[in-house]
Design a protein around this motif. Structure first.
Motif, PDB file in Angstrom:
ATOM      1  N   THR A 257      -0.524  27.420  24.173  1.00 25.07           N
ATOM      2  CA  THR A 257      -1.492  26.868  23.271  1.00 25.07           C
ATOM      3  C   THR A 257      -1.760  27.819  22.241  1.00 25.07           C
ATOM      4  OG1 THR A 257      -4.077  26.615  23.424  1.00 25.07           O
ATOM      5  CG2 THR A 257      -3.355  28.221  24.651  1.00 25.07           C
ATOM      6  N   ASN A 258      -1.983  27.222  21.015  1.00 24.66           N
ATOM      7  CA  ASN A 258      -2.429  28.333  19.788  1.00 24.66           C
ATOM      8  C   ASN A 258      -3.845  28.407  19.672  1.00 24.66           C
ATOM      9  OD1 ASN A 258       0.248  28.833  18.942  1.00 24.66           O
ATOM     10  ND2 ASN A 258       0.577  26.852  18.080  1.00 24.66           N
ATOM     11  N   ALA A 259      -4.656  27.857  20.481  1.00 24.02           N
ATOM     12  CA  ALA A 259      -6.130  27.960  20.294  1.00 24.02           C
ATOM     13  C   ALA A 259      -6.612  29.310  20.502  1.00 24.02           C
ATOM     14  CB  ALA A 259      -6.832  26.774  21.488  1.00 24.02           C
ATOM     15  N   ARG A 260      -7.677  29.763  19.778  1.00 23.78           N
ATOM     16  CA  ARG A 260      -8.404  30.803  20.218  1.00 23.78           C
ATOM     17  C   ARG A 260      -9.739  30.636  20.259  1.00 23.78           C
ATOM     18  NH1 ARG A 260      -6.463  34.516  22.730  1.00 23.78           N
ATOM     19  NH2 ARG A 260      -7.953  35.882  21.608  1.00 23.78           N
TER      20      ARG A 260
ATOM     21  N   ALA B 173      -0.523  35.913  26.863  1.00 21.89           N
ATOM     22  CA  ALA B 173      -1.358  37.145  26.657  1.00 21.89           C
ATOM     23  C   ALA B 173      -2.694  36.533  26.073  1.00 21.89           C
ATOM     24  CB  ALA B 173      -0.896  38.020  25.493  1.00 21.89           C
ATOM     25  N   ASP B 174      -3.793  37.450  26.110  1.00 19.09           N
ATOM     26  CA  ASP B 174      -5.072  37.071  25.836  1.00 19.09           C
ATOM     27  C   ASP B 174      -5.659  38.430  25.740  1.00 19.09           C
ATOM     28  OD1 ASP B 174      -7.194  35.447  25.211  1.00 19.09           O
ATOM     29  OD2 ASP B 174      -7.803  34.944  27.239  1.00 19.09           O
ATOM     30  N   LEU B 175      -6.649  38.400  24.425  1.00 23.81           N
ATOM     31  CA  LEU B 175      -7.487  39.737  24.521  1.00 23.81           C
ATOM     32  C   LEU B 175      -9.060  39.009  24.207  1.00 23.81           C
ATOM     33  CD1 LEU B 175      -5.668  40.759  21.528  1.00 23.81           C
ATOM     34  CD2 LEU B 175      -5.284  41.715  23.813  1.00 23.81           C
ATOM     35  N   ARG B 176      -9.920  39.740  25.293  1.00 24.58           N
ATOM     36  CA  ARG B 176     -10.981  39.029  25.673  1.00 24.58           C
ATOM     37  C   ARG B 176     -12.296  39.837  25.540  1.00 24.58           C
ATOM     38  NH1 ARG B 176      -8.665  37.210  31.547  1.00 24.58           N
ATOM     39  NH2 ARG B 176      -7.385  35.345  30.728  1.00 24.58           N
TER      40      ARG B 176
ATOM     41  N   THR C 262      -9.481  31.425  26.499  1.00 24.47           N
ATOM     42  CA  THR C 262      -8.574  30.956  25.985  1.00 24.47           C
ATOM     43  C   THR C 262      -7.432  30.287  26.945  1.00 24.47           C
ATOM     44  OG1 THR C 262      -8.940  32.264  23.940  1.00 24.47           O
ATOM     45  CG2 THR C 262      -6.788  31.197  24.233  1.00 24.47           C
ATOM     46  N   VAL C 263      -7.036  31.293  27.993  1.00 22.97           N
ATOM     47  CA  VAL C 263      -6.196  31.073  28.876  1.00 22.97           C
ATOM     48  C   VAL C 263      -6.871  31.336  30.190  1.00 22.97           C
ATOM     49  CG1 VAL C 263      -4.045  30.625  27.702  1.00 22.97           C
ATOM     50  CG2 VAL C 263      -4.460  32.901  28.536  1.00 22.97           C
ATOM     51  N   ASP C 264      -6.420  30.868  31.284  1.00 18.02           N
ATOM     52  CA  ASP C 264      -7.021  31.654  32.534  1.00 18.02           C
ATOM     53  C   ASP C 264      -6.078  32.755  33.058  1.00 18.02           C
ATOM     54  OD1 ASP C 264      -4.933  30.404  33.985  1.00 18.02           O
ATOM     55  OD2 ASP C 264      -6.031  28.828  35.066  1.00 18.02           O
ATOM     56  N   ASP C 265      -6.348  33.202  34.310  1.00  9.37           N
ATOM     57  CA  ASP C 265      -5.452  34.310  34.881  1.00  9.37           C
ATOM     58  C   ASP C 265      -4.231  33.976  35.260  1.00  9.37           C
ATOM     59  OD1 ASP C 265      -7.642  36.339  33.982  1.00  9.37           O
ATOM     60  OD2 ASP C 265      -8.749  35.871  35.588  1.00  9.37           O
TER      61      ASP C 265
END
Length: 476
Positions: A112-115, A174-177, A303-306
């Motif tokens: 996914t490219n969603a943020r 990857a995700d930055l939260r 954005t993405v789960d774990d």
């Protein structure tokens, strides 16, 4: 810089990426699933009470969790140190889960490219002195607001979590939260009687969204309003009666009494009160419940789960019919359905499981004033405090922190000590009117399950429920 590049810089200056991926492949050989979960987290909490800083903390952690999934079993090892040696030891440990079984690796989650929120670390945008000065300003403002204020508590918390999930097939996500929250509590006193009002707000954004002057002053005013309402409260009635739940935060009752029972693991193991009822009517017509992790900037959104699966919007109950459950990867595979992006964990030290994100009942056709006007005698519950629920039976007990009598279709005196007692599956069938004013909570929820806490959101419109049991201190 992308989330993947940012997390590469955080993790692969400490460990060898190629070696970590090789260890992961070896540990999950013959398994259906698994991942290496890398995490960096910064967090802070500052609390003021009676004009003084009562506590202030800052923490930075870095670690990993390595999982191998074989059938219904999962091997999991984690460490609070990020070294090649620690990953090697973890890989040797989780291999044992195979026990001679051989499976085929599941396909990875879609990309996914969603943020859904900004990448920036909220902790660095405002220095410590400015934060403590603002808390002191909140205290002074609240005391100047009303001479009956005798105690003020204010707090801010923030964190920034950076994660990278690596799968055995080499896929990396990857995700930055970001996550922030502010809370204000005000105690008022008149003639020896003290009452408290509390308000909090937050979400996945920077401090500027909640610490603007207009924002914190509104929080003080709301906490003070609740305290003054409680100052005039009378003992709550007891007995069976019609209950109207307000919009927004009262959705916490929906979350606890119903939402947990719609998580995949409880239904696969048949320990949920809803197990085996898919496709059947479990709620009154007009009741539609969704779990939506895709609402921008919300506390429960991801954005993405774990496990690296993009969050989704899952319709669990549609017009009263049970249509689906929320799933992580393991339970989805075992139940023969697709994962829904609800595989969540508290940290690298915890194994993922199906968890709610933002659980919401959608709005209906009735104006909230119409719902209130339809009640001859009942209770209007606007805010809730603590509650308990038994997942297997669905039985719940919730205490109302702000509630009013309804008499002849009008809101009457505020009441104190009201508790709602019922059964989640049964309560859904007692919904008789659904308001048109669906609202989300202000961004304060934390959900506990199996010892893990994760941020969540709730929401609902004004609801009328027939024949709930109200526990109180006055004779009904």
């Amino acid at each position: 810089m992308t989330a993947l590049a940012t997390t590469d810089a955080l993790f692969f200056n400490l460990i060898d990426r190629a070696a970590a991926e090789r260890r992961l492949r070896e540990a999950t050989e013959g398994c259906e699933d698994g991942e290496l979960f890398l995490e960096y987290r910064e967090s802070e909490a500052i609390a003021l009470e009676d004009g003084r800083i009562r506590s202030a903390s800052y923490d930075a952690t870095r670690g990993f969790g390595l999982r191998a999934v074989s059938g219904e079993a999962a091997g999991y090892a984690h460490a609070g140190e990020l070294t090649d040696a620690a990953i090697a030891r973890a890989a040797e440990t989780v291999k044992a889960v195979r026990q001679g079984r051989s499976g085929t690796l599941d396909l990875g989650p879609r990309a996914t490219n969603a943020r859904l929120y900004a990448d920036a670390n909220p902790l660095t945008a405002m220095d410590f002195a400015a934060k403590t000065a603002l808390l002191a300003e909140i205290d002074a403002f609240a005391r100047a607001r009303d001479p009956r204020v005798v105690q003020v508590m204010a707090s801010i918390t923030g964190e920034w979590q950076a994660v990278q999930i690596i799968r055995p097939d080499g896929q990396r996500v990857a995700d930055l939260r970001p996550l922030v929250r502010m809370g204000v509590s005000v105690v008022v006193e008149v003639d020896g009687r003290r009452e408290t009002g509390t308000f909090g707000t937050g979400g996945r954004f920077g401090y500027d969204r909640i610490l603007s002057e207009a924002g914190w002053k509104a929080a003080v005013d709301e906490a003070l309003r609740q305290a003054l309402v409680n100052l005039d409260s009378v003992p709550a009635p007891a007995g069976e009666m019609e209950v109207v739940l307000g919009s927004g935060w009262p959705g916490i009752l929906l979350h606890e009494a119903i939402g947990h029972g719609l998580e995949g693991d409880f239904n696969r193991k048949k320990t949920s009160a809803f197990a085996g009822l898919l496709g059947q009517r479990i709620a009154a017509p007009g009741v539609t419940v969704v779990d939506d992790g895709t609402i921008p900037d919300r506390r429960g959104s991801l954005t993405v789960d774990d496990e690296g699966t993009p969050s989704g919007r899952t319709v669990m109950i549609e017009d009263g019919i049970l249509t689906g459950f929320i799933q992580d990867r393991q339970n989805a595979r075992l139940m023969g359905v697709a994962p829904t992006g609800n595989g969540r964990r508290q940290s690298h030290a915890h194994i993922p499981m199906p968890r709610m994100t933002n659980t919401v009942m959608l709005g209906g056709a009735h104006a909230p004033e119409e719902v209130i006007a339809s009640v001859k005698r009942g209770l209007y519950a606007v805010n809730f405090g603590g509650g308990q629920v038994d997942i297997t039976s669905g039985k719940f007990v919730f205490s109302a922190s702000e509630a009013y009598l309804i008499e002849d279709g009008r809101i009457g005196a505020p009441v104190k000590g009201a508790t709602l007692i019922g059964n989640g599956p049964d309560a859904l069938t007692k919904v008789t009117m659904v308001g048109s004013d669906m609202a989300l909570d202000p961004g304060i929820g934390t959900c506990g399950k199996n010892g893990q806490g994760v941020p969540v959101g709730v929401g609902q419109p004004t609801l009328k429920m027939a024949g709930l049991t109200v526990g109180g201190t006055a004779v009904g």
